[in-house]
Scaffold this motif. Structure first.
Motif, PDB file in Angstrom:
ATOM      1  N   LEU A  19      -6.769  -4.405  44.642  1.00 46.00           N
ATOM      2  CA  LEU A  19      -7.381  -4.506  45.971  1.00 46.00           C
ATOM      3  C   LEU A  19      -8.102  -3.215  46.335  1.00 46.00           C
ATOM      4  O   LEU A  19      -9.256  -3.244  46.793  1.00 46.00           O
ATOM      5  CB  LEU A  19      -6.315  -4.840  47.018  1.00 46.00           C
ATOM      6  CG  LEU A  19      -6.804  -5.010  48.448  1.00 46.00           C
ATOM      7  CD1 LEU A  19      -7.751  -6.197  48.569  1.00 46.00           C
ATOM      8  CD2 LEU A  19      -5.615  -5.191  49.389  1.00 46.00           C
ATOM      9  N   ALA A  20      -7.466  -2.080  46.121  1.00 41.33           N
ATOM     10  CA  ALA A  20      -8.070  -0.795  46.474  1.00 41.33           C
ATOM     11  C   ALA A  20      -9.325  -0.505  45.651  1.00 41.33           C
ATOM     12  O   ALA A  20     -10.363  -0.092  46.193  1.00 41.33           O
ATOM     13  CB  ALA A  20      -7.050   0.327  46.297  1.00 41.33           C
ATOM     14  N   ILE A  21      -9.255  -0.750  44.357  1.00 37.16           N
ATOM     15  CA  ILE A  21     -10.423  -0.501  43.502  1.00 37.16           C
ATOM     16  C   ILE A  21     -11.534  -1.489  43.838  1.00 37.16           C
ATOM     17  O   ILE A  21     -12.701  -1.112  43.946  1.00 37.16           O
ATOM     18  CB  ILE A  21     -10.038  -0.556  42.013  1.00 37.16           C
ATOM     19  CG1 ILE A  21      -9.159   0.652  41.676  1.00 37.16           C
ATOM     20  CG2 ILE A  21     -11.275  -0.595  41.118  1.00 37.16           C
ATOM     21  CD1 ILE A  21      -8.548   0.603  40.292  1.00 37.16           C
ATOM     22  N   GLY A  22     -11.181  -2.754  44.006  1.00 35.25           N
ATOM     23  CA  GLY A  22     -12.187  -3.759  44.352  1.00 35.25           C
ATOM     24  C   GLY A  22     -12.888  -3.445  45.660  1.00 35.25           C
ATOM     25  O   GLY A  22     -14.112  -3.515  45.752  1.00 35.25           O
ATOM     26  N   LEU A  23     -12.116  -3.065  46.690  1.00 30.61           N
ATOM     27  CA  LEU A  23     -12.732  -2.715  47.977  1.00 30.61           C
ATOM     28  C   LEU A  23     -13.583  -1.463  47.871  1.00 30.61           C
ATOM     29  O   LEU A  23     -14.643  -1.369  48.502  1.00 30.61           O
ATOM     30  CB  LEU A  23     -11.657  -2.537  49.055  1.00 30.61           C
ATOM     31  CG  LEU A  23     -11.003  -3.812  49.552  1.00 30.61           C
ATOM     32  CD1 LEU A  23      -9.868  -3.486  50.526  1.00 30.61           C
ATOM     33  CD2 LEU A  23     -12.017  -4.749  50.197  1.00 30.61           C
ATOM     34  N   HIS A  30     -21.315   3.899  45.268  1.00 33.68           N
ATOM     35  CA  HIS A  30     -21.811   5.198  44.816  1.00 33.68           C
ATOM     36  C   HIS A  30     -20.676   6.207  44.707  1.00 33.68           C
ATOM     37  O   HIS A  30     -20.568   6.918  43.700  1.00 33.68           O
ATOM     38  CB  HIS A  30     -22.910   5.710  45.754  1.00 33.68           C
ATOM     39  CG  HIS A  30     -24.189   4.958  45.603  1.00 33.68           C
ATOM     40  ND1 HIS A  30     -24.473   3.843  46.364  1.00 33.68           N
ATOM     41  CD2 HIS A  30     -25.238   5.139  44.782  1.00 33.68           C
ATOM     42  CE1 HIS A  30     -25.650   3.374  46.010  1.00 33.68           C
ATOM     43  NE2 HIS A  30     -26.145   4.147  45.047  1.00 33.68           N
ATOM     44  N   ALA A  31     -19.842   6.279  45.725  1.00 34.33           N
ATOM     45  CA  ALA A  31     -18.724   7.224  45.707  1.00 34.33           C
ATOM     46  C   ALA A  31     -17.709   6.848  44.625  1.00 34.33           C
ATOM     47  O   ALA A  31     -17.193   7.722  43.919  1.00 34.33           O
ATOM     48  CB  ALA A  31     -18.047   7.260  47.071  1.00 34.33           C
ATOM     49  N   PHE A  32     -17.430   5.560  44.489  1.00 37.14           N
ATOM     50  CA  PHE A  32     -16.456   5.135  43.488  1.00 37.14           C
ATOM     51  C   PHE A  32     -16.915   5.530  42.094  1.00 37.14           C
ATOM     52  O   PHE A  32     -16.171   6.152  41.334  1.00 37.14           O
ATOM     53  CB  PHE A  32     -16.224   3.619  43.553  1.00 37.14           C
ATOM     54  CG  PHE A  32     -15.287   3.138  42.485  1.00 37.14           C
ATOM     55  CD1 PHE A  32     -13.919   3.252  42.651  1.00 37.14           C
ATOM     56  CD2 PHE A  32     -15.771   2.593  41.300  1.00 37.14           C
ATOM     57  CE1 PHE A  32     -13.045   2.838  41.652  1.00 37.14           C
ATOM     58  CE2 PHE A  32     -14.910   2.177  40.301  1.00 37.14           C
ATOM     59  CZ  PHE A  32     -13.535   2.294  40.479  1.00 37.14           C
ATOM     60  N   TYR A  33     -18.145   5.174  41.743  1.00 39.59           N
ATOM     61  CA  TYR A  33     -18.614   5.465  40.387  1.00 39.59           C
ATOM     62  C   TYR A  33     -18.884   6.945  40.172  1.00 39.59           C
ATOM     63  O   TYR A  33     -18.751   7.444  39.045  1.00 39.59           O
ATOM     64  CB  TYR A  33     -19.825   4.596  40.041  1.00 39.59           C
ATOM     65  CG  TYR A  33     -19.400   3.172  39.748  1.00 39.59           C
ATOM     66  CD1 TYR A  33     -18.755   2.851  38.565  1.00 39.59           C
ATOM     67  CD2 TYR A  33     -19.589   2.159  40.674  1.00 39.59           C
ATOM     68  CE1 TYR A  33     -18.331   1.556  38.306  1.00 39.59           C
ATOM     69  CE2 TYR A  33     -19.171   0.862  40.423  1.00 39.59           C
ATOM     70  CZ  TYR A  33     -18.536   0.579  39.227  1.00 39.59           C
ATOM     71  OH  TYR A  33     -18.102  -0.698  38.971  1.00 39.59           O
ATOM     72  N   TYR A  36     -16.162   8.783  38.557  1.00 41.86           N
ATOM     73  CA  TYR A  36     -16.109   8.645  37.100  1.00 41.86           C
ATOM     74  C   TYR A  36     -17.254   9.377  36.417  1.00 41.86           C
ATOM     75  O   TYR A  36     -17.467   9.231  35.225  1.00 41.86           O
ATOM     76  CB  TYR A  36     -16.175   7.161  36.695  1.00 41.86           C
ATOM     77  CG  TYR A  36     -14.902   6.403  36.938  1.00 41.86           C
ATOM     78  CD1 TYR A  36     -13.849   6.484  36.034  1.00 41.86           C
ATOM     79  CD2 TYR A  36     -14.744   5.592  38.057  1.00 41.86           C
ATOM     80  CE1 TYR A  36     -12.676   5.786  36.249  1.00 41.86           C
ATOM     81  CE2 TYR A  36     -13.574   4.894  38.276  1.00 41.86           C
ATOM     82  CZ  TYR A  36     -12.544   4.998  37.376  1.00 41.86           C
ATOM     83  OH  TYR A  36     -11.383   4.310  37.587  1.00 41.86           O
ATOM     84  N   GLY A  37     -18.052  10.104  37.200  1.00 40.92           N
ATOM     85  CA  GLY A  37     -19.189  10.825  36.637  1.00 40.92           C
ATOM     86  C   GLY A  37     -20.382   9.928  36.368  1.00 40.92           C
ATOM     87  O   GLY A  37     -21.242  10.262  35.562  1.00 40.92           O
ATOM     88  N   ILE A  38     -20.448   8.785  37.053  1.00 43.30           N
ATOM     89  CA  ILE A  38     -21.545   7.836  36.862  1.00 43.30           C
ATOM     90  C   ILE A  38     -22.436   7.875  38.090  1.00 43.30           C
ATOM     91  O   ILE A  38     -21.983   7.618  39.205  1.00 43.30           O
ATOM     92  CB  ILE A  38     -21.008   6.404  36.650  1.00 43.30           C
ATOM     93  CG1 ILE A  38     -20.099   6.341  35.419  1.00 43.30           C
ATOM     94  CG2 ILE A  38     -22.164   5.407  36.520  1.00 43.30           C
ATOM     95  CD1 ILE A  38     -19.307   5.048  35.298  1.00 43.30           C
ATOM     96  N   ALA A  39     -23.712   8.212  37.879  1.00 40.54           N
ATOM     97  CA  ALA A  39     -24.675   8.248  38.981  1.00 40.54           C
ATOM     98  C   ALA A  39     -25.399   6.904  39.043  1.00 40.54           C
ATOM     99  O   ALA A  39     -25.924   6.420  38.039  1.00 40.54           O
ATOM    100  CB  ALA A  39     -25.679   9.371  38.775  1.00 40.54           C
ATOM    101  N   LEU A  40     -25.420   6.310  40.222  1.00 42.32           N
ATOM    102  CA  LEU A  40     -26.080   5.023  40.425  1.00 42.32           C
ATOM    103  C   LEU A  40     -27.370   5.214  41.190  1.00 42.32           C
ATOM    104  O   LEU A  40     -27.461   6.081  42.054  1.00 42.32           O
ATOM    105  CB  LEU A  40     -25.171   4.084  41.238  1.00 42.32           C
ATOM    106  CG  LEU A  40     -23.777   3.801  40.695  1.00 42.32           C
ATOM    107  CD1 LEU A  40     -22.991   2.951  41.692  1.00 42.32           C
ATOM    108  CD2 LEU A  40     -23.845   3.118  39.346  1.00 42.32           C
ATOM    109  N   ASP A  41     -28.354   4.387  40.891  1.00 45.57           N
ATOM    110  CA  ASP A  41     -29.535   4.391  41.752  1.00 45.57           C
ATOM    111  C   ASP A  41     -29.286   3.413  42.905  1.00 45.57           C
ATOM    112  O   ASP A  41     -28.222   2.833  43.014  1.00 45.57           O
ATOM    113  CB  ASP A  41     -30.815   4.088  40.971  1.00 45.57           C
ATOM    114  CG  ASP A  41     -30.864   2.679  40.396  1.00 45.57           C
ATOM    115  OD1 ASP A  41     -30.303   1.750  41.014  1.00 45.57           O
ATOM    116  OD2 ASP A  41     -31.493   2.492  39.340  1.00 45.57           O
TER     117      ASP A  41
END
Length: 139
Positions: A19-23, A30-33, A36-41
């Protein structure tokens, strides 16, 4: 049907995690990824493709948690939890083989997913139906 304390804790931990990860993915991808060091556009297509499975994972987490409070839902909750916590590591292993070794934070996620799957199997056994020859949902 009565759940043991260990079963409730395991299902609760699995459900809260999903639930926490899904939300987090749904509401703040953007903050979630970035964690993990992943930049999103900011592509609407990408955001849709990330938020949709985030909503699905949050929903699965809610189903897992429902099994903690309503023992009649525990067999479904267990099956959903095991599906999530076996399929995510399976996908990560495929990626590891196809794409190479990811960052340590992704490897930690893999370890946590495998650990949760192990806890679920330890708590509920391979089968959750009382007459199916597997473990019973009992205290």
């Amino acid at each position: 049907m009565h759940l043991s304390r260990f079963q409730k804790i395991t299902l609760g931990l699995s459900g809260f995690t999903a639930l926490a990860i899904g939300l987090s993915i749904l509401l703040m991808p953007h903050a979630f990824y970035a964690s993990y060091g992943i930049a999103l556009d900011h592509s609407p297509n990408l955001m849709s493709e990330l938020r949709a499975p985030g909503a699905g994972l949050a929903s699965f987490g809610a189903i897992m948690l429902s099994g903690v409070w309503r023992a009649t839902l525990a067999p479904l909750a267990f099956k959903v939890a095991l599906t999530v916590y076996l399929s995510f590591p399976a996908g990560r292993v495929v990626s590891l083989l196809a794409d190479g070794v990811p960052s340590s934070s992704i490897l930690w996620a893999l370890a946590i997913e495998v650990a949760l799957a192990g806890l679920l199997l330890g708590a509920f056994g391979w089968r959750s139906s009382p007459g199916a020859g597997g473990a019973r949902l009992a205290g």
